[in-house]
Design a protein around this motif. Structure first.
Motif, PDB file in Angstrom:
ATOM      1  N   ASN A  68       0.859  -1.191   0.000  1.00  0.00           N
ATOM      2  CA  ASN A  68       0.000   0.000   0.000  1.00  0.00           C
ATOM      3  C   ASN A  68       0.892   1.236   0.000  1.00  0.00           C
ATOM      4  OD1 ASN A  68       0.567   0.914   2.804  1.00  0.00           O
ATOM      5  ND2 ASN A  68      -0.442  -1.005   3.329  1.00  0.00           N
ATOM      6  N   ILE A  69       0.357   2.323  -0.483  1.00  0.00           N
ATOM      7  CA  ILE A  69       1.183   3.497  -0.721  1.00  0.00           C
ATOM      8  C   ILE A  69       1.602   4.175   0.598  1.00  0.00           C
ATOM      9  CG2 ILE A  69      -0.765   5.110  -1.128  1.00  0.00           C
ATOM     10  CD1 ILE A  69       2.531   4.925  -3.112  1.00  0.00           C
ATOM     11  N   GLU A  70       0.784   4.015   1.633  1.00  0.00           N
ATOM     12  CA  GLU A  70       1.085   4.652   2.925  1.00  0.00           C
ATOM     13  C   GLU A  70       2.353   4.107   3.565  1.00  0.00           C
ATOM     14  OE1 GLU A  70      -2.654   4.726   1.549  1.00  0.00           O
ATOM     15  OE2 GLU A  70      -2.102   2.894   2.614  1.00  0.00           O
ATOM     16  N   SER A  71       2.718   2.880   3.233  1.00  0.00           N
ATOM     17  CA  SER A  71       3.859   2.269   3.923  1.00  0.00           C
ATOM     18  C   SER A  71       5.146   2.293   3.090  1.00  0.00           C
ATOM     19  CB  SER A  71       3.515   0.832   4.322  1.00  0.00           C
ATOM     20  OG  SER A  71       3.288   0.057   3.172  1.00  0.00           O
ATOM     21  N   VAL A  72       5.172   3.069   2.020  1.00  0.00           N
ATOM     22  CA  VAL A  72       6.390   3.132   1.204  1.00  0.00           C
ATOM     23  C   VAL A  72       7.352   4.160   1.795  1.00  0.00           C
ATOM     24  CG1 VAL A  72       7.352   3.583  -1.086  1.00  0.00           C
ATOM     25  CG2 VAL A  72       5.130   2.480  -0.873  1.00  0.00           C
ATOM     26  N   THR A  73       8.609   3.789   1.893  1.00  0.00           N
ATOM     27  CA  THR A  73       9.625   4.681   2.442  1.00  0.00           C
ATOM     28  C   THR A  73      10.931   4.521   1.658  1.00  0.00           C
ATOM     29  OG1 THR A  73      10.983   5.112   4.389  1.00  0.00           O
ATOM     30  CG2 THR A  73      10.189   2.876   4.153  1.00  0.00           C
ATOM     31  N   PRO A  74      11.729   5.580   1.545  1.00  0.00           N
ATOM     32  CA  PRO A  74      13.038   5.428   0.919  1.00  0.00           C
ATOM     33  C   PRO A  74      13.952   4.561   1.784  1.00  0.00           C
ATOM     34  CG  PRO A  74      12.533   7.765   1.285  1.00  0.00           C
ATOM     35  CD  PRO A  74      11.487   6.968   1.997  1.00  0.00           C
ATOM     36  N   GLY A  75      15.064   4.104   1.226  1.00  0.00           N
ATOM     37  CA  GLY A  75      16.060   3.389   2.021  1.00  0.00           C
ATOM     38  C   GLY A  75      16.212   1.936   1.647  1.00  0.00           C
ATOM     39  N   TYR A  76      15.223   1.377   0.961  1.00  0.00           N
ATOM     40  CA  TYR A  76      15.355  -0.009   0.494  1.00  0.00           C
ATOM     41  C   TYR A  76      16.239  -0.038  -0.751  1.00  0.00           C
ATOM     42  CZ  TYR A  76      11.948  -1.964   3.735  1.00  0.00           C
ATOM     43  OH  TYR A  76      11.322  -2.405   4.877  1.00  0.00           O
ATOM     44  N   ASP A  77      16.846  -1.191  -1.038  1.00  0.00           N
ATOM     45  CA  ASP A  77      17.660  -1.316  -2.248  1.00  0.00           C
ATOM     46  C   ASP A  77      16.785  -1.360  -3.491  1.00  0.00           C
ATOM     47  OD1 ASP A  77      20.290  -1.533  -1.043  1.00  0.00           O
ATOM     48  OD2 ASP A  77      19.601  -3.463  -0.270  1.00  0.00           O
ATOM     49  N   TYR A  78      15.670  -2.098  -3.371  1.00  0.00           N
ATOM     50  CA  TYR A  78      14.763  -2.253  -4.503  1.00  0.00           C
ATOM     51  C   TYR A  78      13.319  -2.199  -4.025  1.00  0.00           C
ATOM     52  CZ  TYR A  78      18.967  -4.202  -6.695  1.00  0.00           C
ATOM     53  OH  TYR A  78      20.233  -4.392  -7.169  1.00  0.00           O
ATOM     54  N   TYR A  79      12.444  -1.885  -4.982  1.00  0.00           N
ATOM     55  CA  TYR A  79      11.001  -1.883  -4.732  1.00  0.00           C
ATOM     56  C   TYR A  79      10.366  -2.792  -5.768  1.00  0.00           C
ATOM     57  CZ  TYR A  79      12.306   1.894  -1.765  1.00  0.00           C
ATOM     58  OH  TYR A  79      12.917   2.618  -0.770  1.00  0.00           O
ATOM     59  N   PHE A  80       9.647  -3.814  -5.300  1.00  0.00           N
ATOM     60  CA  PHE A  80       8.937  -4.711  -6.207  1.00  0.00           C
ATOM     61  C   PHE A  80       7.459  -4.314  -6.198  1.00  0.00           C
ATOM     62  CE2 PHE A  80      11.904  -8.731  -6.260  1.00  0.00           C
ATOM     63  CZ  PHE A  80      12.923  -7.951  -6.797  1.00  0.00           C
ATOM     64  N   VAL A  81       6.907  -4.192  -7.384  1.00  0.00           N
ATOM     65  CA  VAL A  81       5.528  -3.719  -7.522  1.00  0.00           C
ATOM     66  C   VAL A  81       4.669  -4.849  -8.093  1.00  0.00           C
ATOM     67  CG1 VAL A  81       4.055  -1.991  -8.610  1.00  0.00           C
ATOM     68  CG2 VAL A  81       6.416  -1.404  -7.984  1.00  0.00           C
ATOM     69  N   PRO A  82       3.812  -5.461  -7.267  1.00  0.00           N
ATOM     70  CA  PRO A  82       2.965  -6.536  -7.768  1.00  0.00           C
ATOM     71  C   PRO A  82       1.861  -5.992  -8.689  1.00  0.00           C
ATOM     72  CG  PRO A  82       3.049  -6.519  -5.352  1.00  0.00           C
ATOM     73  CD  PRO A  82       3.614  -5.219  -5.831  1.00  0.00           C
ATOM     74  N   MET A  83       1.650  -6.680  -9.806  1.00  0.00           N
ATOM     75  CA  MET A  83       0.522  -6.388 -10.687  1.00  0.00           C
ATOM     76  C   MET A  83      -0.243  -7.700 -10.791  1.00  0.00           C
ATOM     77  SD  MET A  83       2.689  -4.164 -13.458  1.00  0.00           S
ATOM     78  CE  MET A  83       1.285  -3.306 -14.143  1.00  0.00           C
ATOM     79  N   VAL A  84      -1.445  -7.746 -10.213  1.00  0.00           N
ATOM     80  CA  VAL A  84      -2.126  -9.036 -10.052  1.00  0.00           C
ATOM     81  C   VAL A  84      -2.897  -9.387 -11.327  1.00  0.00           C
ATOM     82  CG1 VAL A  84      -3.629 -10.444  -8.624  1.00  0.00           C
ATOM     83  CG2 VAL A  84      -2.284  -8.604  -7.567  1.00  0.00           C
ATOM     84  N   LEU A  85      -2.352 -10.325 -12.062  1.00  0.00           N
ATOM     85  CA  LEU A  85      -2.883 -10.669 -13.385  1.00  0.00           C
ATOM     86  C   LEU A  85      -4.255 -11.324 -13.295  1.00  0.00           C
ATOM     87  CD1 LEU A  85       0.477 -12.258 -14.457  1.00  0.00           C
ATOM     88  CD2 LEU A  85      -0.371 -10.065 -15.303  1.00  0.00           C
ATOM     89  N   ASN A  86      -4.456 -12.169 -12.274  1.00  0.00           N
ATOM     90  CA  ASN A  86      -5.725 -12.895 -12.196  1.00  0.00           C
ATOM     91  C   ASN A  86      -6.705 -12.267 -11.213  1.00  0.00           C
ATOM     92  OD1 ASN A  86      -3.921 -13.906 -10.134  1.00  0.00           O
ATOM     93  ND2 ASN A  86      -5.304 -15.626  -9.804  1.00  0.00           N
ATOM     94  N   SER A  87      -6.501 -10.988 -10.909  1.00  0.00           N
ATOM     95  CA  SER A  87      -7.522 -10.253 -10.158  1.00  0.00           C
ATOM     96  C   SER A  87      -8.697  -9.977 -11.077  1.00  0.00           C
ATOM     97  CB  SER A  87      -6.945  -8.925  -9.656  1.00  0.00           C
ATOM     98  OG  SER A  87      -7.990  -8.159  -9.079  1.00  0.00           O
TER      99      SER A  87
END
Ligand code: 1GP
Length: 226
Positions: A68-87
Protein backbone atom coordinates in the motif's frame (compact mmCIF):
# COMPACT_ATOMS: atom_id res chain seq x y z
CA UNK A 1 24.13 -2.82 -7.76
CA UNK A 2 23.41 -6.51 -7.10
CA UNK A 3 23.28 -9.22 -9.72
CA UNK A 4 19.71 -10.46 -9.62
CA UNK A 5 20.47 -12.94 -12.40
CA UNK A 6 22.25 -15.07 -9.84
CA UNK A 7 19.57 -14.99 -7.19
CA UNK A 8 18.02 -18.33 -6.20
CA UNK A 9 16.57 -17.80 -2.75
CA UNK A 10 14.74 -15.01 -0.92
CA UNK A 11 13.25 -14.85 2.57
CA UNK A 12 10.04 -12.82 2.87
CA UNK A 13 9.40 -11.09 6.19
CA UNK A 14 5.98 -9.81 7.15
CA UNK A 15 6.15 -6.39 8.85
CA UNK A 16 2.99 -7.23 10.80
CA UNK A 17 4.61 -10.25 12.52
CA UNK A 18 6.93 -10.38 15.52
CA UNK A 19 10.44 -11.72 15.01
CA UNK A 20 13.47 -11.79 17.30
CA UNK A 21 16.68 -9.88 16.57
CA UNK A 22 18.57 -13.14 16.74
CA UNK A 23 16.41 -14.69 14.00
CA UNK A 24 16.77 -11.61 11.79
CA UNK A 25 20.54 -11.87 12.15
CA UNK A 26 20.46 -15.57 11.24
CA UNK A 27 18.27 -15.00 8.19
CA UNK A 28 20.45 -12.14 6.94
CA UNK A 29 23.65 -14.16 7.38
CA UNK A 30 22.18 -17.42 6.04
CA UNK A 31 23.48 -17.02 2.50
CA UNK A 32 20.07 -16.05 1.14
CA UNK A 33 20.26 -13.72 -1.84
CA UNK A 34 17.86 -11.08 -0.57
CA UNK A 35 15.18 -10.28 1.97
CA UNK A 36 11.75 -9.09 0.86
CA UNK A 37 9.63 -7.13 3.29
CA UNK A 38 5.99 -7.58 2.40
CA UNK A 39 2.58 -8.69 3.60
CA UNK A 40 -1.13 -8.28 3.05
CA UNK A 41 -2.78 -7.15 6.30
CA UNK A 42 -1.66 -4.43 8.70
CA UNK A 43 1.36 -3.33 6.70
CA UNK A 44 2.24 0.05 8.23
CA UNK A 45 4.99 2.58 7.67
CA UNK A 46 6.19 1.93 11.20
CA UNK A 47 6.49 -1.84 10.61
CA UNK A 48 8.23 -1.34 7.27
CA UNK A 49 10.74 1.13 8.77
CA UNK A 50 11.48 -1.03 11.79
CA UNK A 51 12.29 -4.10 9.72
CA UNK A 52 14.42 -2.01 7.36
CA UNK A 53 16.59 -0.70 10.18
CA UNK A 54 17.01 -4.18 11.67
CA UNK A 55 17.96 -5.79 8.34
CA UNK A 56 20.18 -2.87 7.27
CA UNK A 57 22.87 -3.84 9.78
CA UNK A 58 23.71 -6.68 7.39
CA UNK A 59 25.03 -6.66 3.83
CA UNK A 60 22.12 -8.61 2.30
CA UNK A 61 20.00 -6.72 -0.29
CA UNK A 62 16.63 -5.65 1.04
CA UNK A 63 13.51 -5.22 -1.06
CA UNK A 64 10.17 -3.65 -0.24
CA UNK A 65 7.29 -5.40 -1.97
CA UNK A 66 4.77 -2.60 -2.07
CA UNK A 67 1.38 -3.48 -0.63
CA UNK A 68 0.00 0.00 0.00
CA UNK A 69 1.18 3.50 -0.72
CA UNK A 70 1.08 4.65 2.93
CA UNK A 71 3.86 2.27 3.92
CA UNK A 72 6.39 3.13 1.20
CA UNK A 73 9.62 4.68 2.44
CA UNK A 74 13.04 5.43 0.92
CA UNK A 75 16.06 3.39 2.02
CA UNK A 76 15.35 -0.01 0.49
CA UNK A 77 17.66 -1.32 -2.25
CA UNK A 78 14.76 -2.25 -4.50
CA UNK A 79 11.00 -1.88 -4.73
CA UNK A 80 8.94 -4.71 -6.21
CA UNK A 81 5.53 -3.72 -7.52
CA UNK A 82 2.96 -6.54 -7.77
CA UNK A 83 0.52 -6.39 -10.69
CA UNK A 84 -2.13 -9.04 -10.05
CA UNK A 85 -2.88 -10.67 -13.38
CA UNK A 86 -5.72 -12.89 -12.20
CA UNK A 87 -7.52 -10.25 -10.16
CA UNK A 88 -11.07 -9.61 -11.28
CA UNK A 89 -10.63 -5.92 -10.58
CA UNK A 90 -8.52 -3.68 -12.77
CA UNK A 91 -7.63 -1.84 -9.57
CA UNK A 92 -5.12 -4.54 -8.53
CA UNK A 93 -3.65 -4.95 -11.98
CA UNK A 94 -2.94 -1.33 -12.77
CA UNK A 95 -4.95 1.34 -10.92
CA UNK A 96 -3.30 1.39 -7.48
CA UNK A 97 0.10 1.51 -9.18
CA UNK A 98 -1.09 4.29 -11.48
CA UNK A 99 -2.36 6.36 -8.55
CA UNK A 100 0.99 6.02 -6.80
CA UNK A 101 2.86 7.16 -9.88
CA UNK A 102 0.54 10.14 -10.37
CA UNK A 103 1.50 11.19 -6.86
CA UNK A 104 5.18 10.20 -6.64
CA UNK A 105 6.30 9.70 -10.25
CA UNK A 106 8.63 12.73 -10.19
CA UNK A 107 10.72 11.37 -7.33
CA UNK A 108 10.79 7.67 -8.18
CA UNK A 109 14.19 6.18 -8.99
CA UNK A 110 13.19 3.82 -11.79
CA UNK A 111 16.43 1.82 -11.52
CA UNK A 112 15.21 0.52 -8.16
CA UNK A 113 11.69 -0.31 -9.29
CA UNK A 114 10.68 -3.73 -10.67
CA UNK A 115 7.24 -4.99 -11.70
CA UNK A 116 6.11 -8.50 -10.79
CA UNK A 117 3.33 -10.08 -12.84
CA UNK A 118 1.53 -11.89 -10.02
CA UNK A 119 -0.56 -15.01 -10.53
CA UNK A 120 -2.18 -16.04 -7.24
CA UNK A 121 -3.04 -19.73 -7.06
CA UNK A 122 -4.31 -20.36 -3.50
CA UNK A 123 -7.98 -19.36 -3.06
CA UNK A 124 -7.62 -19.78 0.73
CA UNK A 125 -4.91 -17.15 1.00
CA UNK A 126 -5.48 -13.65 2.29
CA UNK A 127 -3.83 -12.11 -0.73
CA UNK A 128 -6.11 -14.03 -3.14
CA UNK A 129 -9.20 -12.77 -1.37
CA UNK A 130 -7.85 -9.26 -0.86
CA UNK A 131 -7.17 -8.86 -4.57
CA UNK A 132 -10.45 -10.56 -5.58
CA UNK A 133 -8.75 -13.18 -7.72
CA UNK A 134 -10.11 -15.86 -9.99
CA UNK A 135 -8.35 -19.23 -10.09
CA UNK A 136 -6.81 -19.87 -13.49
CA UNK A 137 -6.56 -23.34 -15.00
CA UNK A 138 -3.01 -24.51 -15.77
CA UNK A 139 -3.52 -23.49 -19.36
CA UNK A 140 -4.64 -20.03 -18.31
CA UNK A 141 -1.73 -19.62 -15.89
CA UNK A 142 0.67 -20.52 -18.70
CA UNK A 143 -1.03 -17.92 -20.89
CA UNK A 144 -0.43 -15.28 -18.18
CA UNK A 145 3.23 -16.20 -18.18
CA UNK A 146 3.36 -15.84 -21.96
CA UNK A 147 1.75 -12.40 -21.70
CA UNK A 148 4.24 -11.31 -19.06
CA UNK A 149 7.17 -12.44 -21.20
CA UNK A 150 6.02 -11.31 -24.64
CA UNK A 151 3.43 -8.55 -24.23
CA UNK A 152 4.15 -6.83 -20.93
CA UNK A 153 7.85 -7.72 -20.90
CA UNK A 154 8.04 -7.59 -17.12
CA UNK A 155 11.21 -8.63 -15.28
CA UNK A 156 9.38 -11.10 -13.00
CA UNK A 157 6.50 -13.57 -13.11
CA UNK A 158 5.51 -14.52 -9.56
CA UNK A 159 3.61 -17.78 -9.15
CA UNK A 160 2.13 -17.22 -5.72
CA UNK A 161 0.72 -20.11 -3.68
CA UNK A 162 1.04 -18.20 -0.40
CA UNK A 163 0.34 -20.59 2.49
CA UNK A 164 0.15 -23.80 0.48
CA UNK A 165 2.69 -25.87 -1.45
CA UNK A 166 2.08 -25.64 -5.17
CA UNK A 167 2.20 -27.84 -8.23
CA UNK A 168 5.78 -28.37 -9.35
CA UNK A 169 4.62 -29.63 -12.77
CA UNK A 170 2.99 -26.24 -13.40
CA UNK A 171 6.12 -24.44 -12.21
CA UNK A 172 8.11 -26.50 -14.69
CA UNK A 173 5.66 -25.83 -17.53
CA UNK A 174 5.76 -22.09 -16.85
CA UNK A 175 9.54 -22.03 -16.68
CA UNK A 176 9.63 -23.46 -20.18
CA UNK A 177 7.73 -20.40 -21.44
CA UNK A 178 10.04 -17.81 -19.94
CA UNK A 179 13.32 -16.65 -21.38
CA UNK A 180 13.78 -12.99 -20.39
CA UNK A 181 11.29 -12.89 -17.54
CA UNK A 182 12.47 -14.50 -14.30
CA UNK A 183 10.17 -16.97 -12.58
CA UNK A 184 9.62 -16.49 -8.86
CA UNK A 185 7.87 -19.28 -6.95
CA UNK A 186 6.46 -18.71 -3.46
CA UNK A 187 4.14 -20.67 -1.20
CA UNK A 188 4.18 -23.37 1.43
CA UNK A 189 7.88 -24.21 1.34
CA UNK A 190 8.48 -25.81 4.74
CA UNK A 191 11.40 -28.17 4.15
CA UNK A 192 14.69 -28.23 2.34
CA UNK A 193 13.33 -30.94 0.06
CA UNK A 194 10.50 -28.68 -1.08
CA UNK A 195 12.94 -25.81 -1.55
CA UNK A 196 15.13 -28.04 -3.71
CA UNK A 197 12.18 -29.28 -5.77
CA UNK A 198 10.81 -25.85 -6.60
CA UNK A 199 14.19 -24.28 -7.24
CA UNK A 200 14.87 -26.91 -9.87
CA UNK A 201 12.29 -25.10 -12.02
CA UNK A 202 11.87 -21.58 -10.63
CA UNK A 203 14.67 -19.05 -10.96
CA UNK A 204 14.00 -17.80 -7.45
CA UNK A 205 12.06 -19.32 -4.56
CA UNK A 206 10.54 -17.25 -1.77
CA UNK A 207 10.28 -18.65 1.74
CA UNK A 208 7.84 -16.92 4.11
CA UNK A 209 5.65 -18.48 6.80
CA UNK A 210 8.02 -21.23 7.87
CA UNK A 211 10.37 -18.51 9.19
CA UNK A 212 7.80 -17.95 11.95
CA UNK A 213 6.52 -21.54 12.29
CA UNK A 214 9.78 -23.49 12.16
CA UNK A 215 12.80 -21.17 12.08
CA UNK A 216 15.38 -23.97 12.10
CA UNK A 217 13.91 -25.63 9.04
CA UNK A 218 13.53 -22.26 7.32
CA UNK A 219 17.27 -21.64 7.52
CA UNK A 220 17.95 -25.01 5.88
CA UNK A 221 16.05 -24.03 2.72
CA UNK A 222 18.89 -21.74 1.63
CA UNK A 223 21.48 -24.41 0.93
CA UNK A 224 18.90 -26.59 -0.79
CA UNK A 225 18.78 -24.05 -3.64
CA UNK A 226 22.50 -23.70 -4.23
C1 1GP B 1 4.24 -15.26 0.24
O1 1GP B 1 5.18 -16.38 -1.63
C2 1GP B 1 5.41 -16.01 -0.31
O2 1GP B 1 4.06 -14.08 -0.49
C3 1GP B 1 5.82 -17.16 0.56
O3 1GP B 1 4.75 -17.99 0.88
O4 1GP B 1 4.51 -17.74 3.32
O5 1GP B 1 3.63 -19.78 2.16
O6 1GP B 1 6.09 -19.41 2.42
P1 1GP B 1 4.73 -18.78 2.28
Amino acid sequence: MYNMDEWKHIFKLDPAKEISGDMIDKLCESGTDAIIVGGTDDVTLDGVLQLLSRIRRHAVPVILEISNIESVTPGYDYYFVPMVLNSQEKKWLIDVQHEAIVEYGDVINWDEMFAEGYCIMNPESKVYQHADCKLPTDEEAIAYARMVEHLFMLPFFYLEYSGTYGDSALVEAIQQELQETKLIYGGGIETKEQAAEMSEFADIIVVGNVIYDNPKEALKTVNATK
